[in-house]
Design an enzyme around this catalytic site. Structure first.
Site, PDB file in Angstrom:
ATOM      1  N   TYR A 175       0.839  -1.201   0.000  1.00  0.00           N
ATOM      2  CA  TYR A 175       0.000   0.000   0.000  1.00  0.00           C
ATOM      3  C   TYR A 175       0.874   1.251   0.000  1.00  0.00           C
ATOM      4  O   TYR A 175       0.659   2.179  -0.778  1.00  0.00           O
ATOM      5  CB  TYR A 175      -0.926  -0.008   1.219  1.00  0.00           C
ATOM      6  CG  TYR A 175      -1.711   1.274   1.386  1.00  0.00           C
ATOM      7  CD1 TYR A 175      -2.772   1.564   0.536  1.00  0.00           C
ATOM      8  CD2 TYR A 175      -1.388   2.193   2.382  1.00  0.00           C
ATOM      9  CE1 TYR A 175      -3.493   2.743   0.677  1.00  0.00           C
ATOM     10  CE2 TYR A 175      -2.092   3.363   2.525  1.00  0.00           C
ATOM     11  CZ  TYR A 175      -3.146   3.634   1.668  1.00  0.00           C
ATOM     12  OH  TYR A 175      -3.850   4.814   1.801  1.00  0.00           O
ATOM     13  N   LYS A 179       1.326   4.330  -2.902  1.00  0.00           N
ATOM     14  CA  LYS A 179       1.135   5.756  -2.634  1.00  0.00           C
ATOM     15  C   LYS A 179       2.366   6.568  -3.044  1.00  0.00           C
ATOM     16  O   LYS A 179       2.250   7.678  -3.579  1.00  0.00           O
ATOM     17  CB  LYS A 179       0.797   5.976  -1.157  1.00  0.00           C
ATOM     18  CG  LYS A 179      -0.625   5.586  -0.794  1.00  0.00           C
ATOM     19  CD  LYS A 179      -1.619   6.400  -1.586  1.00  0.00           C
ATOM     20  CE  LYS A 179      -3.052   6.110  -1.241  1.00  0.00           C
ATOM     21  NZ  LYS A 179      -4.000   6.941  -2.016  1.00  0.00           N
TER      22      LYS A 179
END
Length: 343
Positions: A175, A179
């Site tokens: 994750y 980003k």
């Protein structure tokens, strides 16, 4: 009146932002896929108005209910589009349909642990989806955007508080890696095509309408039910919790900065600049809910950061960002919304 496309606009942060923008006289195109990462009806309630409640409640199918919700909510100030950001044709249809002044990109698959289990899906949605959005902005001449990044990009950073100048080359979850990828793509499209961007690193946002899978909401529900609360580690992990109202103010400030300046690419921390331990968070919830938590002690989870702590000096200087809600007051507001007893 400006027209803003808000991706993920029916989610926790997006629905609050949409209300704020409309209250200031702007038009919002809310784009949301209503994915199955959690119950789609939660997001429907985030944006649903009282005038729509009966007509939507009478429909049981997801597709039909969302179509009725879109029809009911359509107004001069608001438009709901049930669209996945990976659907290029649908993105083009939206950008063709009316002029868009700026984009606020909040849509993403969330979750550190889920990203470790489904890395290819997270890459497809968070990275490829963002790239398709940027390509569509380039094609239709939309040159201003705000993009949601995350404090997770810092990994287990040793410098406290976390500064935008610190290295973010060691993400500890997929994750976080997605980003950081979005931040890098934002810079590339700024350099090549003049798309001005503000990359906002959110620090553990909480408050009314928080996603049901996030710790504060999940813990509150379990404490209310008298069920065991999964408690990872020894309770010493710390987070910089940021209240939803302060995050919306930061997004609005970043959007205004991008719109009023040329050749903009900035990365900003949006946090509360205060650390609260997991144990302290549980104690605060217990106080506001008036119930004791039953803790089920579990090992620390892979991918979880030991602490987050935002240096918000740059955000203060550039956009006048100033968090005003203490953690205790924010939890009190959340508990009131959740239905818990407040003191």
């Amino acid at each position: 009146m400006s027209t803003y496309l808000v991706t993920g606009g029916a989610g926790f942060i997006g629905s609050h932002l949409g209300e704020s923008l409309m209250a200031s006289g702007h038009r919002v195109i809310c784009l949301d896929s209503f994915s199955d990462s959690y119950d789609y009806r939660v997001k429907m309630r985030n944006v649903q108005q009282d005038s729509c409640r009966d007509s939507v409640a009478a429909i049981t199918g997801k597709k039909e209910a969302l179509a009725e919700l879109s029809r009911c909510l359509e107004s001069e100030r608001y438009r709901l589009e049930t669209v996945d950001i990976r659907d290029r044709a649908a993105l083009e249809r939206i950008f063709q349909s009316e002029p868009i002044d700026a984009v606020v990109h909040l849509a993403a698959l969330p979750g550190v642990r889920a990203s470790i289990e489904q890395p290819l899906l997270f890459d497809d949605v968070n990275v490829r989806g963002t790239l398709l959005l940027l390509e569509t902005m380039k094609k239709y001449g939309v040159r201003k955007w705000v993009c949601a990044s995350s404090s997770s990009v810092y990994g287990n950073n040793k410098r406290i508080p976390f500064s935008e100048n610190d290295s973010v080359d060691s993400p500890i979850s997929l994750y976080a890696a997605t980003k950081k990828s979005c931040e890098l793509m934002g810079y590339t499209y700024h350099h090549l095509y003049g798309i001005d961007g503000m990359m906002l690193r959110f620090f553990t946002v909480y408050g009314e309408r928080q996603r049901p899978d996030l710790a504060i909401h999940k813990f509150a529900k379990l404490i209310d039910q008298g069920s065991e609360v999964p408690f990872y580690g020894d309770g010493s992990t710390k987070r910089d919790y940021t209240y939803i109202g302060d995050i919306v103010g930061g997004i609005r400030g970043a959007l205004e900065y991008a719109e009023n300046n040329e050749s903009v690419y900035e990365v900003l921390n949006l946090g509360n600049s205060r650390m609260v331990s997991l144990g302290e968070m549980v104690e605060c919830l217990e106080k506001e809910l008036g119930k004791k938590a039953i803790l089920r002690k579990l090992p620390a989870q892979p991918g979880d950061m030991t602490m987050t702590f935002a240096d918000i000096g740059k955000a203060r200087r550039l956009i006048g960002y100033e968090p005003r809600t203490s953690f205790e007051d924010g939890i009190r507001n959340f508990a009131r919304w959740h239905g818990g007893r407040t003191s």
